[in-house]
Design a protein around this motif. Sequence first.
Motif, PDB file in Angstrom:
ATOM      1  N   THR A   1       0.857  -1.173   0.000  1.00 55.38           N
ATOM      2  CA  THR A   1       0.000   0.000   0.000  1.00 55.38           C
ATOM      3  C   THR A   1       0.897   1.229   0.000  1.00 55.38           C
ATOM      4  OG1 THR A   1      -0.129   0.020   2.421  1.00 55.38           O
ATOM      5  CG2 THR A   1      -1.838  -1.179   1.239  1.00 55.38           C
TER       6      THR A   1
ATOM      7  N   GLY B   1       3.131   4.011   0.898  1.00 52.45           N
ATOM      8  CA  GLY B   1       3.914   4.388   2.060  1.00 52.45           C
ATOM      9  C   GLY B   1       4.553   3.238   2.802  1.00 52.45           C
ATOM     10  N   GLN B   2       4.293   1.983   2.376  1.00 55.29           N
ATOM     11  CA  GLN B   2       4.926   0.847   3.037  1.00 55.29           C
ATOM     12  C   GLN B   2       6.365   0.674   2.563  1.00 55.29           C
ATOM     13  OE1 GLN B   2       1.945  -2.382   2.274  1.00 55.29           O
ATOM     14  NE2 GLN B   2       1.956  -2.564   4.508  1.00 55.29           N
TER      15      GLN B   2
ATOM     16  N   SER C   1      11.845   2.091   1.136  1.00 57.40           N
ATOM     17  CA  SER C   1      10.473   2.455   0.814  1.00 57.40           C
ATOM     18  C   SER C   1      10.125   2.039  -0.611  1.00 57.40           C
ATOM     19  CB  SER C   1      10.271   3.968   0.949  1.00 57.40           C
ATOM     20  OG  SER C   1      10.476   4.398   2.274  1.00 57.40           O
TER      21      SER C   1
ATOM     22  N   GLY D   1       0.646   2.380   5.895  1.00 60.35           N
ATOM     23  CA  GLY D   1       0.822   3.390   4.869  1.00 60.35           C
ATOM     24  C   GLY D   1      -0.089   4.590   5.080  1.00 60.35           C
TER      25      GLY D   1
ATOM     26  N   PRO E   1       8.893   7.828  -0.801  1.00 64.87           N
ATOM     27  CA  PRO E   1       7.769   7.144  -0.160  1.00 64.87           C
ATOM     28  C   PRO E   1       6.393   7.656  -0.572  1.00 64.87           C
ATOM     29  CG  PRO E   1       9.414   7.810   1.465  1.00 64.87           C
ATOM     30  CD  PRO E   1       9.768   8.473   0.180  1.00 64.87           C
TER      31      PRO E   1
ATOM     32  N   SER F   1       5.932  10.575   7.781  1.00 66.12           N
ATOM     33  CA  SER F   1       6.496   9.235   7.636  1.00 66.12           C
ATOM     34  C   SER F   1       7.885   9.226   8.245  1.00 66.12           C
ATOM     35  CB  SER F   1       6.566   8.831   6.161  1.00 66.12           C
ATOM     36  OG  SER F   1       7.097   7.522   6.017  1.00 66.12           O
TER      37      SER F   1
END
Length: 264
Positions: free
Chosen positions: A35, A37-38, A53, A94, A116, A225
């Motif tokens: 997803t 941002g993971q 990222s 995320g 990211p 993040s």
Amino acid sequence: MSNNPYLPEHAEVIDIIQETDVEYTFRLDTELEPTFGQFLEVSIPGYGEAPISVSDFGDGWLDLTIRRVGKLTDKIHELKIGDHLGIRGPYGNGFPIDKFKNKDLVIAAGGTGLAPVRSMINYFYNNLDDLKQFNLLTGFKNSESILFKRDIDNWKESIDLLITVDEGTEKWEGNTGLITEYVPQIEISAVSDMEVVVVGPPIMMKYTVKEFKKLGIPEEQIWVSYERKMHCGLGKCGHCKIDDTYICLEGPVFNYSEAKELID
């Protein structure tokens, strides 16, 4: 297939894109479905493992944008198309993109912090009707360190995009200065309709968030993040733990109302 969560799978490199002198994007053939941002744990036997990222993904592939900074990443930069890279994951929480829909979204990304959020930018670039307004602020040390130039050429056609560099040169005719200088220029129609994402070096995030708060944006509408010494990705090793929070499990994306309490 092994049930060992520490055992990586081997993904073939199907494309390599040079972004800067020290940053390359590696496109891997994989069925992993991250997803926005993971991150993944990336490895080469004998050279180590590191969290990276996911900078973009699609059906049967994903991109990792990797900066050459040490033993493992130096070796990764020697890979060629057809070589393989060990990956496991995806890990972490995320960005809550459903919360961003039908809102005015502002993303402020400094340096490699653009990686990211690249996949999320591409998603909304292709689904602009999901947002009321989309502003993107990006800052880099100099013009030679600008990432994803081909993406930027596309984004600026449909997104309110501002790029600034810390150090201007004779070749650079664009904006100079820090992102924080340009936050006050953002047009705000209604504070209640805004969601803000800030990603970059810790000092950049700290002062950029302050500028958004000066505009009246509530902490609950700001997202960050954290990139912090993640190692196992499974909350076992403790490398990324701050107090009782494991960044690899509960992050790397946090609402700022929570993140402000995470003092290292």
